[in-house]
Scaffold this motif. Structure first.
Motif, PDB file in Angstrom:
ATOM      1  N   VAL A  99       0.866  -1.188   0.000  1.00 10.36           N
ATOM      2  CA  VAL A  99       0.000   0.000   0.000  1.00 10.36           C
ATOM      3  C   VAL A  99       0.904   1.239   0.000  1.00 10.36           C
ATOM      4  N   HIS A 100       0.752   2.119  -0.988  1.00 15.70           N
ATOM      5  CA  HIS A 100       1.728   3.210  -1.148  1.00 15.70           C
ATOM      6  C   HIS A 100       1.118   4.604  -1.236  1.00 15.70           C
ATOM      7  N   GLU A 101      -0.196   4.733  -1.092  1.00 15.46           N
ATOM      8  CA  GLU A 101      -0.834   6.048  -1.272  1.00 15.46           C
ATOM      9  C   GLU A 101      -0.664   6.893   0.004  1.00 15.46           C
ATOM     10  N   ASP A 102       0.120   7.972  -0.107  1.00 18.89           N
ATOM     11  CA  ASP A 102       0.533   8.716   1.084  1.00 18.89           C
ATOM     12  C   ASP A 102      -0.617   9.227   1.942  1.00 18.89           C
ATOM     13  N   GLY A 103      -1.659   9.763   1.287  1.00 23.70           N
ATOM     14  CA  GLY A 103      -2.783  10.316   2.041  1.00 23.70           C
ATOM     15  C   GLY A 103      -3.445   9.268   2.916  1.00 23.70           C
ATOM     16  N   VAL A 104      -3.700   8.103   2.341  1.00 25.45           N
ATOM     17  CA  VAL A 104      -4.359   7.031   3.082  1.00 25.45           C
ATOM     18  C   VAL A 104      -3.424   6.450   4.148  1.00 25.45           C
ATOM     19  N   LEU A 105      -2.132   6.374   3.847  1.00 25.78           N
ATOM     20  CA  LEU A 105      -1.154   5.881   4.825  1.00 25.78           C
ATOM     21  C   LEU A 105      -1.151   6.759   6.075  1.00 25.78           C
ATOM     22  N   SER A 106      -1.140   8.071   5.877  1.00 25.16           N
ATOM     23  CA  SER A 106      -1.109   9.007   7.013  1.00 25.16           C
ATOM     24  C   SER A 106      -2.363   8.897   7.862  1.00 25.16           C
TER      25      SER A 106
END
Length: 238
Positions: free
Chosen positions: A86-93
């Motif tokens: 999983v690499h999507e920054d917004g969702v990771l944060s």
């Protein structure tokens, strides 16, 4: 002879409290809430890898290396998901913030068998009681949420102290706070090196919580082993 104990110190994770479900299950549920599907087993494996790497690079939550423990954990969560694809920054944060918050609440933790009753009985017997834990500063709040904080006069975390078990200074601080000699104190924990041996090296008594059939571990005198927390008082008062 009965041990003349005045102080009992306690480890928390896997001694008094344990996670209700594997880390991977919690992370997978959080991902699902954002429409991301990742298997719990994959996340558990990634978590072990991310946590291990972070602990080696920044020991004790990055103390003295300019990291807050919150940032330390947010990085672990994000890296766990990255290793799982999983690499999507917004969702990771977002997931990292949510999980950091959730692991502070009682919903993710449960008491080990005998924990509440044993702590109550130890308090009734008049022992000084304190926590000595390699935990970050969320521990006070977790103990409050799980209705355990009132049993303890003090809570020493490795984050607040700036050093972690098996460092002897965290145990020496516990002794100092209560003004007791090492031989008047006992530590209860589940880890041979960080709990059992570390406390004994300071001159304290020590009891190792060890479930039946945990093989391949260093020998500990049978009288120092607790199959459950409920065995503690019988052993102390023998």
């Amino acid at each position: 002879a009965m041990l003349r104990l005045r102080l009992l110190t306690w480890d928390v994770k896997d001694t008094l409290l344990r996670l209700r479900q594997p880390v991977g299950e919690s992370y997978s549920a959080e991902a699902r809430a954002h429409g991301v599907r990742v298997q719990p087993e994959v996340l558990s494996k990634s978590f072990r890898e991310a946590y291990g790497a972070q602990s080696r690079r920044f020991p004790n939550y990055g103390q003295g290396q300019g990291l807050s423990s919150k940032q330390w954990w947010l990085d672990v969560v994000k890296q766990t998901f990255r290793l799982s694809g999983v690499h999507e920054d917004g969702v990771l944060s977002l997931m990292a913030e949510n999980l950091y918050r959730d692991f502070c609440s009682a919903c993710n933790w449960e008491l080990l068998p005998g924990a509440s009753e044993t702590l109550s009985r130890c308090c009734q017997r008049g022992f000084h009681m304190g926590v000595v834990s390699n935990f970050d500063n969320r521990l006070e709040n977790i103990l409050v949420q799980c209705d355990l904080r009132h049993h303890f006069e003090f809570v020493l975390t490795s984050e607040a102290m700036g050093f972690a078990k098996p460092d002897r200074r965290i145990f020496e601080e516990a002794l100092r706070l209560c003004g007791v000699l090492p031989e008047q104190a006992a530590h209860v924990g589940d880890d041979y090196t960080r709990d059992y041996r570390a406390a004994r090296e300071v001159g304290m008594h020590s009891f190792l919580l060890r479930a039946a059939g945990q093989g391949g571990q260093p020998e500990v005198p049978p009288g120092h082993v607790l199959p459950t927390l409920s065995h503690l008082l019988a052993v102390i008062e023998k």
